[in-house]
Design an enzyme around this catalytic site. Sequence first.
Site, PDB file in Angstrom:
ATOM      1  N   HIS A   1       6.367  33.710   8.853  1.00  0.00           N
ATOM      2  CA  HIS A   1       7.571  33.918   9.976  1.00  0.00           C
ATOM      3  C   HIS A   1       7.605  34.619  11.172  1.00  0.00           C
ATOM      4  CE1 HIS A   1       7.465  33.101   5.412  1.00  0.00           C
ATOM      5  NE2 HIS A   1       8.468  32.056   5.507  1.00  0.00           N
TER       6      HIS A   1
ATOM      7  N   HIS B   1      10.341  42.123   9.804  1.00  0.00           N
ATOM      8  CA  HIS B   1      11.139  41.795   9.713  1.00  0.00           C
ATOM      9  C   HIS B   1      12.640  42.477   9.673  1.00  0.00           C
ATOM     10  CE1 HIS B   1      10.463  37.308   9.284  1.00  0.00           C
ATOM     11  NE2 HIS B   1       9.209  37.596   7.863  1.00  0.00           N
TER      12      HIS B   1
ATOM     13  N   ASP C   1       2.317  35.681  11.873  1.00  0.00           N
ATOM     14  CA  ASP C   1       2.997  35.754  10.077  1.00  0.00           C
ATOM     15  C   ASP C   1       3.523  34.435  10.708  1.00  0.00           C
ATOM     16  OD1 ASP C   1       3.917  37.242   7.903  1.00  0.00           O
ATOM     17  OD2 ASP C   1       4.948  35.896   8.029  1.00  0.00           O
TER      18      ASP C   1
ATOM     19  N   ASP D   1       0.129  33.805   5.270  1.00  0.00           N
ATOM     20  CA  ASP D   1       1.275  33.253   5.292  1.00  0.00           C
ATOM     21  C   ASP D   1       1.162  31.327   5.698  1.00  0.00           C
ATOM     22  OD1 ASP D   1       3.198  33.874   6.771  1.00  0.00           O
ATOM     23  OD2 ASP D   1       4.768  35.057   5.018  1.00  0.00           O
TER      24      ASP D   1
END
Length: 343
Positions: free
Chosen positions: A198, A161, A196, A285
């Site tokens: 996200h 991120h 991931d 995740d």
Amino acid sequence: MKVFYSPVHLDHAPPEEFEGGRMTPAVEVPARVERVKAEVLRRGIGPVAAPADFGLAPAARVHDAGLVTFLGEASDLWRRHYGEDAPAAIPSAWPGRGMRGRFDGDIESRLGTYAFDTATPILKGTWDATRAAVNCALSAAAEIKSGARSAFALARPPGHHAGADVFGGYCYLNNIAIAAQWFVDQGMRPAILDVDYHHGNGTQSIFYGRGDVLFCSLHGDPAFAYPHFLGFADETGAGRGEGANLNLPLPMYTAWDRYAEALDTALRRIAAFGPDVILVSLGLDTFEADPISKFRLAAPDYLRLGEKIAALGKPTLFQFEGGYNLDALAEITVNVLEGFEAG
Ligand SMILES: [Zn+2]
């Protein structure tokens, strides 16, 4: 495969984060890496090695110098301002539209300028852990450069991120982007696969205008999932990077069948790009019982994920990112590595 790990991450232990209007127990915690390390050893994935120190020059190839300097001094500045026993530095104000970012202002203005969320606290041990994580990524890259088929950077804090001049999403410096740039500087052609849950907004933004690094990401649709502002399908790259960015946002409750289709699309794009090294942002995740995510991959699916990546037949660096179900995280992480080694 060789696994790079440093115990320095233990000193970056956020107790809580601001979520849903309240302080909640942090999910990005040291036990994540410790449990995976134990499972790596138990299932004989490979030797665990300490990273070499690459200094800050490789990070400066993708990050703004001001961000790197700020992260190095933020904890001291915070405690000087709020007292030695002040808890983690968390911003309380941001430069909104029509306001100027202040890169040389007081601690609050600099924090609000460089941070993009409240989920990414800076503690006393954060900077050393961040540097150790970057060193793990670069050590894994060097291992591959010297001929290994694969390597695993088992490190936290995660990185995908973090953008060139901004940090957030539990990430401070972008481990995988730094490693990808290091490969470019060695004359290699890297492709990044981000699995991931996200979207890897930081990695995307760092390479968005470039055609020499491919970025492909499968993730929860930002229409409902963090990081909310990037990760849509129409983000395909800009300028020389047009076509070198592939986002595959997926609906809530995506399970393996639908996921595998999107993964095959990403893998075909990667093969067409003709990379000589693959870097995987390995977030776990996507698991069905992850506490902060909404996909439904089951534990055996991670073996298939590893096998599919192996089928590309390229040297592959695995970079640990998210994944927060502490009971399953170790098993599913090592499933990917085992699937890769069998594939
Ligand atoms: Zn994630």
